[in-house]
Design a protein around this motif. Structure first.
Motif, short mmCIF file in Angstrom:
data_model
loop_
_atom_site.label_atom_id
_atom_site.label_comp_id
_atom_site.label_asym_id
_atom_site.label_seq_id
_atom_site.Cartn_x
_atom_site.Cartn_y
_atom_site.Cartn_z
N GLU A 181 -14.86 13.90 -7.00
CA GLU A 181 -14.57 14.07 -5.58
C GLU A 181 -14.07 12.76 -4.96
O GLU A 181 -13.16 12.78 -4.13
CB GLU A 181 -15.78 14.61 -4.84
N ARG A 182 -14.63 11.63 -5.36
CA ARG A 182 -14.14 10.33 -4.87
C ARG A 182 -12.70 10.10 -5.29
O ARG A 182 -11.89 9.61 -4.50
CB ARG A 182 -15.02 9.20 -5.39
N GLU A 183 -12.37 10.43 -6.52
CA GLU A 183 -10.99 10.28 -7.01
C GLU A 183 -10.04 11.14 -6.16
O GLU A 183 -8.96 10.70 -5.78
CB GLU A 183 -10.88 10.70 -8.47
N ILE A 184 -10.44 12.37 -5.90
CA ILE A 184 -9.61 13.30 -5.13
C ILE A 184 -9.44 12.81 -3.69
O ILE A 184 -8.33 12.79 -3.16
CB ILE A 184 -10.21 14.72 -5.19
N ILE A 185 -10.53 12.40 -3.06
CA ILE A 185 -10.45 11.91 -1.68
C ILE A 185 -9.59 10.65 -1.61
O ILE A 185 -8.85 10.45 -0.63
CB ILE A 185 -11.86 11.66 -1.10
N SER A 186 -9.61 9.81 -2.63
CA SER A 186 -8.76 8.62 -2.59
C SER A 186 -7.28 9.01 -2.58
O SER A 186 -6.46 8.34 -1.94
CB SER A 186 -9.07 7.67 -3.75
N VAL A 187 -6.93 10.11 -3.25
CA VAL A 187 -5.55 10.62 -3.22
C VAL A 187 -5.21 11.12 -1.81
O VAL A 187 -4.13 10.81 -1.27
CB VAL A 187 -5.35 11.73 -4.27
N ILE A 188 -6.12 11.85 -1.19
CA ILE A 188 -5.89 12.37 0.16
C ILE A 188 -5.81 11.21 1.16
O ILE A 188 -4.96 11.21 2.06
CB ILE A 188 -6.98 13.38 0.58
N ASP A 189 -6.65 10.21 0.99
CA ASP A 189 -6.60 9.03 1.87
C ASP A 189 -5.26 8.30 1.72
O ASP A 189 -4.69 7.83 2.71
CB ASP A 189 -7.74 8.07 1.56
N VAL B 180 3.04 7.13 -1.56
CA VAL B 180 2.53 8.30 -2.27
C VAL B 180 3.41 8.75 -3.43
O VAL B 180 3.16 9.78 -4.04
CB VAL B 180 2.31 9.50 -1.31
N SER B 181 4.41 7.98 -3.76
CA SER B 181 5.33 8.42 -4.81
C SER B 181 4.61 8.68 -6.13
O SER B 181 5.01 9.56 -6.89
CB SER B 181 6.44 7.39 -5.01
N ASP B 182 3.54 7.96 -6.39
CA ASP B 182 2.81 8.16 -7.65
C ASP B 182 1.75 9.25 -7.60
O ASP B 182 1.17 9.60 -8.61
CB ASP B 182 2.19 6.84 -8.13
N ILE B 183 1.50 9.80 -6.40
CA ILE B 183 0.47 10.86 -6.31
C ILE B 183 1.04 12.21 -5.91
O ILE B 183 0.30 13.18 -5.81
CB ILE B 183 -0.68 10.48 -5.34
N LEU B 184 2.35 12.28 -5.69
CA LEU B 184 2.97 13.56 -5.35
C LEU B 184 3.70 14.10 -6.57
O LEU B 184 4.43 13.38 -7.25
CB LEU B 184 3.98 13.40 -4.21
N ASP B 185 3.50 15.36 -6.85
CA ASP B 185 4.19 16.00 -7.95
C ASP B 185 5.69 16.09 -7.63
O ASP B 185 6.07 16.23 -6.46
CB ASP B 185 3.62 17.41 -8.18
N THR C 133 -2.70 10.25 3.60
CA THR C 133 -2.86 10.04 5.04
C THR C 133 -2.33 8.67 5.44
O THR C 133 -1.69 8.53 6.49
CB THR C 133 -4.34 10.21 5.44
N GLU C 134 -2.56 7.67 4.62
CA GLU C 134 -2.02 6.34 4.89
C GLU C 134 -0.49 6.37 4.93
O GLU C 134 0.13 5.72 5.78
CB GLU C 134 -2.49 5.35 3.81
N ALA C 135 0.12 7.13 4.04
CA ALA C 135 1.58 7.24 4.03
C ALA C 135 2.08 7.86 5.33
O ALA C 135 3.10 7.42 5.89
CB ALA C 135 2.05 8.08 2.84
N ILE C 136 1.37 8.87 5.84
CA ILE C 136 1.74 9.49 7.12
C ILE C 136 1.60 8.47 8.25
O ILE C 136 2.50 8.28 9.06
CB ILE C 136 0.86 10.73 7.42
N ASN C 137 0.45 7.79 8.28
CA ASN C 137 0.15 6.88 9.38
C ASN C 137 1.04 5.63 9.38
O ASN C 137 1.29 5.06 10.44
CB ASN C 137 -1.32 6.48 9.37
N THR C 138 1.52 5.22 8.22
CA THR C 138 2.40 4.05 8.14
C THR C 138 3.86 4.45 8.02
O THR C 138 4.72 3.57 7.98
CB THR C 138 2.02 3.15 6.94
N LYS C 139 4.09 5.75 7.94
CA LYS C 139 5.45 6.30 7.78
C LYS C 139 6.15 5.71 6.56
O LYS C 139 7.32 5.38 6.60
CB LYS C 139 6.26 6.08 9.06
N ASN C 140 5.39 5.61 5.48
CA ASN C 140 5.91 5.01 4.26
C ASN C 140 5.72 5.96 3.07
O ASN C 140 4.68 5.93 2.42
CB ASN C 140 5.21 3.68 3.99
#
Length: 166
Positions: free
Chosen positions: A41-49, A63-68, A52-59
């Protein structure tokens, strides 16, 4: 008769000790399973975090390495009559093109897993240029490939009507 009673007492004591040992083993196994589940669950939440960081920083590069590569994104707009309008895309290009400041926060994620698949369901609030815009629910579907969790699909509602902040 004394021998039979003595044998009965010895057998009863032995069975109680055996049951205690079984319980200790079960508790250790249960504790190990819970520990493993918490780590997943910690691993999964780190991906979601990270998302969210990508959204908040508009970058979107964050997330290029965590998006399929076949990411699927679906938005559901809640209308005044509680019906929905659906819009699909597979791009985060809006992060690069928007001039607005984004801030999203989520809470109380519900995580379900089964082997190498997982889902995360979490309510969220979204702010545009520091002003509350809408609330909704995020839903992420993740897969684990090569020991790494990746977002395969995400969907969310955009609700401007039924929010506590609105």
């Amino acid at each position: 008769m004394k021998n039979i009673i003595s044998l009965f007492i010895v057998m009863t004591v032995m069975s109680c000790n055996y049951s205690k040992m079984d319980l200790q083993i079960e508790n250790r196994e249960s504790s190990s399973i819970e520990s493993t589940q918490l780590e997943i669950e910690r691993e999964i939440i780190s991906v979601i975090d990270k998302f969210t960081e990508a959204i908040n920083t508009k970058n979107p590069e964050i997330v290029s390495d965590i998006l399929d590569s076949e990411l699927d994104k679906i938005k559901f707009y809640v209308k005044n009559d509680s019906s929905y309008h659906k819009k699909s895309s597979s791009s985060l290009d809006f992060l690069k093109t928007s001039e607005n400041k984004f801030f999203e926060k989520y809470w109380d994620p519900i995580i379900t897993t089964d082997g190498n698949i997982a889902s995360v369901w979490a309510p969220y609030e979204f702010y545009l240029d520091d002003v509350f815009s809408h609330c909704g629910t995020n839903l992420f579907f993740l897969v684990k490939e090569n020991e790494k969790w990746r977002i395969l699909h995400y969907g969310y509602t955009i609700d401007k009507i039924n929010c506590e902040n609105s």
